[in-house]
Design an enzyme around this catalytic site. Structure first.
Site, PDB file in Angstrom:
ATOM      1  CG  ASP A   1       1.559  -5.299   7.725  1.00 10.77           C
ATOM      2  OD1 ASP A   1       1.052  -4.364   7.632  1.00 10.77           O
ATOM      3  OD2 ASP A   1       2.898  -6.902   7.528  1.00 10.77           O
ATOM      4  CE  LYS A   2      -0.834  -3.388  -2.265  1.00 12.26           C
ATOM      5  NZ  LYS A   2       0.105  -1.718  -3.334  1.00 12.26           N
TER       6      LYS A   2
END
Length: 371
Positions: free
Chosen positions: A154-155
């Site tokens: 995830d970012k």
């Protein structure tokens, strides 16, 4: 080269008598013309120093000295978490190359920074997949083929990310992830302490739309049973629900927070965040999406936690997600006959938060204190 210009010089010659006059004569005198000046070689070092000095002046004007401790803390968080979000792709590639965890003839392993998405999308200006061709050239020369993604993070998640030097190896590693042959270990700081201190969360996860002023989608739990008047009742299983299993263990804790090691057996979207927040009632510090089901808002923290972090509630939105992909263990692959253990150091903001909250690192990781 331009010809020298002629200048006019007046020479007064005194005669012996009263009738002596002045003599006007022409002598050659070169004057510096624009063309001549342009032909001079530029002093690159002096120019670079001048530009550097101008940048420092502009930076000093933009970043005045912060005397307020809260402003200093917010500035510190922003500086730690946004260093690589608005840079040129070449700069990002070089920064990633300096943080290489491991590389061999098949793989390159990086320590993914905070806030960088792996793939592009709406509103994404820079992502890791965009710089893989540049990173390959930085590491292996201008004729190198682009690197290939083997999995995703995830970012907001930091830590171990595996890249492959060719497509065939990438497919092999992707298959290892798909068939759950890769051991994954994450570290997270949580708000509150899970009870019991070690266990397994085995609750399916499904994506649902959240109604209200801020209509949005979230992953949430889809349990097989619920309690009804003290009796356990089986619920209808959602067709879109995914099996999700997470093993966890508390490594260190205080009254109001904990450092957890997490082992996701499955790989469902946002699995760790959902299991911790909705399954154990211990959301990850800085998880502004899953700390409240009904709305998207900055995470609400206790007065004691805010005091330790040096922040008021109004500035809690600056807290980054404290979730780090600490370790991956890859089984033997290709010419490599042994398993490969890949470990990433914690980001600086994570280490600083541990210190502020009074959480201790495991004894085998004293070097993390210097991250």
């Amino acid at each position: 080269m331009a010809a020298p210009s002629w200048g006019v010089l007046r020479l007064r010659v005194r005669g012996s008598g009263r009738g002596g006059g002045s003599l006007l004569c022409l002598v050659p005198k070169p004057f510096c013309t624009a063309a001549a000046a342009a032909s001079k070689p530029l002093d690159a070092q002096r120019l670079a120093e001048k530009l550097r000095a101008q940048k420092q002046e502009q930076k000093a004007k933009k970043e005045p000295e912060l005397k307020n401790p809260v402003q200093r803390r917010v500035h510190e968080l922003v500086r730690f978490t946004q260093q690589l979000q608005r840079v040129h792709p070449n700069v990002l590639a070089k920064a990633l190359s300096r943080g290489i965890v491991h590389q061999d003839k098949d793989l390159v392993v990086i320590n993914k920074p905070y806030g960088l998405p792996v793939h592009g999308g709406p509103g994404v200006q820079l992502c890791i997949s965009d710089v893989l061709p540049i990173l390959a050239k930085v590491l292996h020369g201008h004729k190198a083929e682009p690197l290939h993604l083997c999995h995703r993070l995830d970012k907001e998640t930091t830590g171990v990310m595996v890249l492959a030097r060719d497509k065939e190896v990438a497919h092999q590693v992707q298959e290892l992830f798909r068939t759950r042959q890769v051991v994954k270990k994450y570290w997270a700081i949580t708000v509150r302490v899970p009870v019991p201190s070690a266990g397994v969360v085995d609750i399916p996860i499904v994506e649902k739309e959240v109604q209200g002023q801020q209509q949005h989608h979230k992953m949430t739990l889809s349990p097989s049973y619920r309690m009804d008047n003290g009796k356990m009742v089986r619920m209808r299983t959602s067709r879109s629900a995914h099996v999700a299993v997470t093993q966890y263990q508390v490594l260190s804790s205080t009254v109001s927070s904990a450092l957890l090691e997490l082992h996701p057996v499955t790989g469902v979207k946002h699995q760790l965040r959902v299991h911790l927040s909705f399954g154990l009632d211990c959301p990850i510090l800085g998880d502004h999406k899953y700390s409240d089901w009904n709305k998207l808002a900055p995470q609400k923290l206790s007065a004691g936690t805010l005091r330790k972090l040096g922040l008021p509630q109004s500035k809690a939105r600056h807290l980054p997600l404290h979730l780090h992909a600490r370790q991956l263990v890859l089984p033997a692959l290709g010419s490599r006959n042994e398993e490969l253990s890949l470990v990433c150091r914690l980001p600086r903001y994570f280490v600083r938060s541990l210190s502020r909250l009074g959480l201790e690192l495991p004894s085998q990781d004293p070097d993390e204190q210097q991250s």
